[in-house]
Design a protein around this motif. Sequence first.
Motif, PDB file in Angstrom:
ATOM      1  N   ASN A 129       0.839  -1.207   0.000  1.00  0.00           N
ATOM      2  CA  ASN A 129       0.000   0.000   0.000  1.00  0.00           C
ATOM      3  C   ASN A 129       0.867   1.248   0.000  1.00  0.00           C
ATOM      4  OD1 ASN A 129      -2.525  -1.188   0.119  1.00  0.00           O
ATOM      5  ND2 ASN A 129      -2.413  -1.479   2.328  1.00  0.00           N
ATOM      6  N   LYS A 130       0.597   2.137  -0.949  1.00  0.00           N
ATOM      7  CA  LYS A 130       1.411   3.353  -1.058  1.00  0.00           C
ATOM      8  C   LYS A 130       1.094   4.361   0.059  1.00  0.00           C
ATOM      9  CE  LYS A 130      -0.220   3.643  -5.351  1.00  0.00           C
ATOM     10  NZ  LYS A 130      -0.486   2.384  -5.987  1.00  0.00           N
ATOM     11  N   GLY A 131      -0.175   4.404   0.500  1.00  0.00           N
ATOM     12  CA  GLY A 131      -0.615   5.459   1.420  1.00  0.00           C
ATOM     13  C   GLY A 131       0.265   5.646   2.642  1.00  0.00           C
ATOM     14  N   ILE A 182       9.226   5.747 -15.346  1.00  0.00           N
ATOM     15  CA  ILE A 182       7.839   5.479 -15.755  1.00  0.00           C
ATOM     16  C   ILE A 182       7.246   4.654 -14.619  1.00  0.00           C
ATOM     17  CG2 ILE A 182       6.415   4.211 -17.421  1.00  0.00           C
ATOM     18  CD1 ILE A 182       8.704   4.782 -19.480  1.00  0.00           C
ATOM     19  N   PHE A 183       6.388   5.293 -13.828  1.00  0.00           N
ATOM     20  CA  PHE A 183       5.917   4.648 -12.606  1.00  0.00           C
ATOM     21  C   PHE A 183       4.453   4.212 -12.681  1.00  0.00           C
ATOM     22  CE2 PHE A 183       9.260   7.650 -10.973  1.00  0.00           C
ATOM     23  CZ  PHE A 183      10.225   6.659 -10.885  1.00  0.00           C
ATOM     24  N   ASN A 184       3.850   4.392 -13.848  1.00  0.00           N
ATOM     25  CA  ASN A 184       2.445   3.992 -13.975  1.00  0.00           C
ATOM     26  C   ASN A 184       2.249   3.182 -15.252  1.00  0.00           C
ATOM     27  OD1 ASN A 184      -0.486   4.760 -15.086  1.00  0.00           O
ATOM     28  ND2 ASN A 184      -0.519   4.594 -12.860  1.00  0.00           N
ATOM     29  N   GLY A 185       1.866   1.919 -15.082  1.00  0.00           N
ATOM     30  CA  GLY A 185       1.729   1.004 -16.215  1.00  0.00           C
ATOM     31  C   GLY A 185       0.540   1.353 -17.101  1.00  0.00           C
ATOM     32  N   THR A 186      -0.552   1.806 -16.484  1.00  0.00           N
ATOM     33  CA  THR A 186      -1.769   2.124 -17.252  1.00  0.00           C
ATOM     34  C   THR A 186      -1.480   3.195 -18.295  1.00  0.00           C
ATOM     35  OG1 THR A 186      -3.150   1.556 -15.376  1.00  0.00           O
ATOM     36  CG2 THR A 186      -4.139   2.994 -17.030  1.00  0.00           C
ATOM     37  N   THR A 187      -0.855   4.290 -17.862  1.00  0.00           N
ATOM     38  CA  THR A 187      -0.607   5.393 -18.799  1.00  0.00           C
ATOM     39  C   THR A 187       0.422   4.991 -19.853  1.00  0.00           C
ATOM     40  OG1 THR A 187       0.839   6.261 -17.080  1.00  0.00           O
ATOM     41  CG2 THR A 187      -1.282   7.338 -17.362  1.00  0.00           C
ATOM     42  N   GLY A 211      -7.076  -4.958 -16.194  1.00  0.00           N
ATOM     43  CA  GLY A 211      -6.826  -4.867 -14.746  1.00  0.00           C
ATOM     44  C   GLY A 211      -5.597  -4.054 -14.371  1.00  0.00           C
ATOM     45  N   TYR A 212      -5.083  -3.223 -15.281  1.00  0.00           N
ATOM     46  CA  TYR A 212      -3.908  -2.398 -14.937  1.00  0.00           C
ATOM     47  C   TYR A 212      -4.311  -1.167 -14.136  1.00  0.00           C
ATOM     48  CZ  TYR A 212      -1.938  -4.926 -18.958  1.00  0.00           C
ATOM     49  OH  TYR A 212      -1.545  -5.883 -19.829  1.00  0.00           O
ATOM     50  N   ALA A 213      -5.493  -0.613 -14.492  1.00  0.00           N
ATOM     51  CA  ALA A 213      -5.877   0.686 -13.931  1.00  0.00           C
ATOM     52  C   ALA A 213      -6.303   0.570 -12.465  1.00  0.00           C
ATOM     53  CB  ALA A 213      -7.009   1.273 -14.768  1.00  0.00           C
ATOM     54  N   GLU A 214      -6.148   1.681 -11.742  1.00  0.00           N
ATOM     55  CA  GLU A 214      -6.642   1.770 -10.365  1.00  0.00           C
ATOM     56  C   GLU A 214      -8.176   1.731 -10.397  1.00  0.00           C
ATOM     57  OE1 GLU A 214      -4.316   2.926  -7.392  1.00  0.00           O
ATOM     58  OE2 GLU A 214      -3.206   1.746  -8.830  1.00  0.00           O
ATOM     59  N   ALA A 215      -8.804   1.521  -9.214  1.00  0.00           N
ATOM     60  CA  ALA A 215     -10.266   1.485  -9.139  1.00  0.00           C
ATOM     61  C   ALA A 215     -10.849   2.754  -9.777  1.00  0.00           C
ATOM     62  CB  ALA A 215     -10.688   1.370  -7.679  1.00  0.00           C
ATOM     63  N   ASN A 219      -6.721   8.438 -11.056  1.00  0.00           N
ATOM     64  CA  ASN A 219      -5.436   8.367 -10.342  1.00  0.00           C
ATOM     65  C   ASN A 219      -4.288   8.007 -11.276  1.00  0.00           C
ATOM     66  OD1 ASN A 219      -6.257   8.986  -7.694  1.00  0.00           O
ATOM     67  ND2 ASN A 219      -7.136   6.942  -7.487  1.00  0.00           N
ATOM     68  N   ASP A 220      -4.570   7.187 -12.283  1.00  0.00           N
ATOM     69  CA  ASP A 220      -3.534   6.818 -13.252  1.00  0.00           C
ATOM     70  C   ASP A 220      -3.324   7.955 -14.252  1.00  0.00           C
ATOM     71  OD1 ASP A 220      -3.093   3.907 -12.569  1.00  0.00           O
ATOM     72  OD2 ASP A 220      -5.245   3.855 -12.958  1.00  0.00           O
ATOM     73  N   VAL A 221      -4.410   8.331 -14.958  1.00  0.00           N
ATOM     74  CA  VAL A 221      -4.246   9.216 -16.126  1.00  0.00           C
ATOM     75  C   VAL A 221      -3.884  10.646 -15.736  1.00  0.00           C
ATOM     76  CG1 VAL A 221      -5.692   7.787 -17.593  1.00  0.00           C
ATOM     77  CG2 VAL A 221      -6.730   9.706 -16.382  1.00  0.00           C
ATOM     78  N   TYR A 224      -1.628  11.018 -10.495  1.00  0.00           N
ATOM     79  CA  TYR A 224      -1.595  10.990  -9.020  1.00  0.00           C
ATOM     80  C   TYR A 224      -0.890   9.731  -8.484  1.00  0.00           C
ATOM     81  CZ  TYR A 224      -5.389  14.330  -9.943  1.00  0.00           C
ATOM     82  OH  TYR A 224      -6.136  15.355 -10.429  1.00  0.00           O
ATOM     83  N   ASP A 225      -1.112   8.596  -9.136  1.00  0.00           N
ATOM     84  CA  ASP A 225      -0.464   7.350  -8.703  1.00  0.00           C
ATOM     85  C   ASP A 225       1.065   7.492  -8.810  1.00  0.00           C
ATOM     86  OD1 ASP A 225      -0.354   4.369  -8.208  1.00  0.00           O
ATOM     87  OD2 ASP A 225       0.437   4.410 -10.246  1.00  0.00           O
ATOM     88  N   ALA A 226       1.525   8.043  -9.937  1.00  0.00           N
ATOM     89  CA  ALA A 226       2.976   8.245 -10.127  1.00  0.00           C
ATOM     90  C   ALA A 226       3.519   9.232  -9.094  1.00  0.00           C
ATOM     91  CB  ALA A 226       3.246   8.747 -11.542  1.00  0.00           C
ATOM     92  N   TYR A 228       2.534   9.691  -5.973  1.00  0.00           N
ATOM     93  CA  TYR A 228       2.775   9.006  -4.690  1.00  0.00           C
ATOM     94  C   TYR A 228       4.095   8.232  -4.741  1.00  0.00           C
ATOM     95  CZ  TYR A 228      -1.870  10.118  -2.948  1.00  0.00           C
ATOM     96  OH  TYR A 228      -2.969  10.793  -2.500  1.00  0.00           O
ATOM     97  N   LYS A 229       4.362   7.625  -5.895  1.00  0.00           N
ATOM     98  CA  LYS A 229       5.590   6.827  -6.007  1.00  0.00           C
ATOM     99  C   LYS A 229       6.835   7.719  -5.983  1.00  0.00           C
ATOM    100  CE  LYS A 229       2.969   3.202  -8.246  1.00  0.00           C
ATOM    101  NZ  LYS A 229       2.372   2.727  -9.496  1.00  0.00           N
ATOM    102  N   VAL A 230       6.726   8.914  -6.591  1.00  0.00           N
ATOM    103  CA  VAL A 230       7.848   9.864  -6.550  1.00  0.00           C
ATOM    104  C   VAL A 230       8.124  10.278  -5.096  1.00  0.00           C
ATOM    105  CG1 VAL A 230       8.454  12.253  -7.151  1.00  0.00           C
ATOM    106  CG2 VAL A 230       7.596  10.707  -8.921  1.00  0.00           C
ATOM    107  N   ALA A 323       8.146  -5.231 -14.177  1.00  0.00           N
ATOM    108  CA  ALA A 323       6.723  -5.161 -13.857  1.00  0.00           C
ATOM    109  C   ALA A 323       6.448  -4.030 -12.874  1.00  0.00           C
ATOM    110  CB  ALA A 323       6.289  -6.486 -13.237  1.00  0.00           C
ATOM    111  N   GLY A 324       5.248  -3.443 -12.985  1.00  0.00           N
ATOM    112  CA  GLY A 324       4.843  -2.416 -12.026  1.00  0.00           C
ATOM    113  C   GLY A 324       3.549  -2.782 -11.322  1.00  0.00           C
ATOM    114  N   ALA A 325       2.972  -3.912 -11.683  1.00  0.00           N
ATOM    115  CA  ALA A 325       1.709  -4.351 -11.083  1.00  0.00           C
ATOM    116  C   ALA A 325       1.528  -5.836 -11.379  1.00  0.00           C
ATOM    117  CB  ALA A 325       0.551  -3.538 -11.662  1.00  0.00           C
ATOM    118  N   GLY A 326       0.446  -6.411 -10.846  1.00  0.00           N
ATOM    119  CA  GLY A 326       0.135  -7.819 -11.138  1.00  0.00           C
ATOM    120  C   GLY A 326       0.057  -8.635  -9.866  1.00  0.00           C
TER     121      GLY A 326
HETATM  122  N1  HSE Z   1      -2.599   1.365 -11.554  1.00  0.00           N
HETATM  123  C1  HSE Z   1      -1.200   1.199 -11.301  1.00  0.00           C
HETATM  124  C2  HSE Z   1      -0.466   1.202 -12.649  1.00  0.00           C
HETATM  125  C3  HSE Z   1      -0.965  -0.100 -10.543  1.00  0.00           C
HETATM  126  O1  HSE Z   1      -1.138   1.266 -13.684  1.00  0.00           O
HETATM  127  O2  HSE Z   1       0.752   1.178 -12.673  1.00  0.00           O
HETATM  128  C4  HSE Z   1       0.223  -0.119  -9.640  1.00  0.00           C
HETATM  129  O3  HSE Z   1       0.290   0.937  -8.710  1.00  0.00           O
END
Ligand code: HSE
Length: 346
Positions: A129-131, A182-187, A211-215, A219-221, A224-226, A228-230, A323-326
């Motif tokens: 969990n990133k939070g 590159i910290f977000n797989g969806t984008t 199933g790559y995208a957040e709920a 947050n991906d596009v 915001y997800d990236a 948090y990782k930064v 990999a960044g997810a899975g």
């Molecule tokens: N939704 C995120 C991504 C999953 O696309 O990289 C991992 O945080």
Amino acid sequence: MTQKLAFIGFGVVGQGLAEILRDKAEQLHEKWGFAAKVVAISDPIKGALYHPDGLDISTVLDVIKQTGRLDDYPDTFGLIRGWNSLQTIRESNADTIVEVTFTDVKTGQPAIDHCRAAFTSGKNVVMSNKGPVALAYEELSALAKENGVRWGFEGTVMSGTPSLRMPLVSLAGNDIREIRGIFNGTTNFILTQMEAGMTYEDALRLAQQLGYAEADPTNDVEGYDARYKVVILAKTIMNVPLTTEQVACEGISHLTRDDIESAKDQGKRWKLIGRVQKQGTGAVAKVSPELLPLTDPLAGVAGAVNAITYDCDLLGPITLIGAGAGKTETGFSLLIDLINIDRGHI
Ligand code: HSE
């Protein structure tokens, strides 16, 4: 020593780790000297089980597969059902809490409270969990240290790809002045598909189906997800106390097919890049689309893959791609934290 585990939450990532423990138990023990047993699982929807001598993980996974719940796990002498998360953390005999609840990244809860309860009860925590790392790193790492326990969170950035442990262990001794990646797989998947001719909307829909995208894919596009990782990279690798508000953030939702085509004509490629650069005792950081020349190692990273470049004073730039997810990849991030707790390493 056999490490006793309690799972708090038992969704995709938790089940990913449980499957690895079921399928690789013998190899993990023989080759890596690692042994674990699951003594408790507490999930607000699926139910809760605790047995101080351990649960049968194959049976747990079968029951979950068949019914989606833990109720049909057979009764055995000493089995306790129905403990909530905090009771499981405080009262079970687990050595380590595998915290895999759904976390609200804006508040970090309930995972922050789970970490506090675990550390003050003398238990280690591993999580993806990133939070809690982005929002409460200073407090929680101090609390873990005070209580002589360990906190593993390799999976918060790039799932099991060792984006945190590699610089802390294998690049130790270098001054890492800049990190970008590159910290977000969806984008990255969307940009790759758009380059192949797909529209933004279709590419996003496909990323959600796969199933790559957040709920909430905003947050991906929107980056915001990236972001948090930064923040996590700045705090844990550079030791600078950056907050999310200090990271300028722009996503990819405004990029059009024309933008992608015109980049191609210039021999370049758009990538959503997160970067953090040391400046004095602090750092400057941002997430934004960048036009990269094809010679940049990050430009060649296609699909739902992540990559990171560390600018090291002794070694120059080092790039890690993976990999960044899975399910299994993030399950592995928890496993490597458990193995390192066992070894007494970070
Ligand atoms: N939704 C995120 C991504 C999953 O696309 O990289 C991992 O945080």
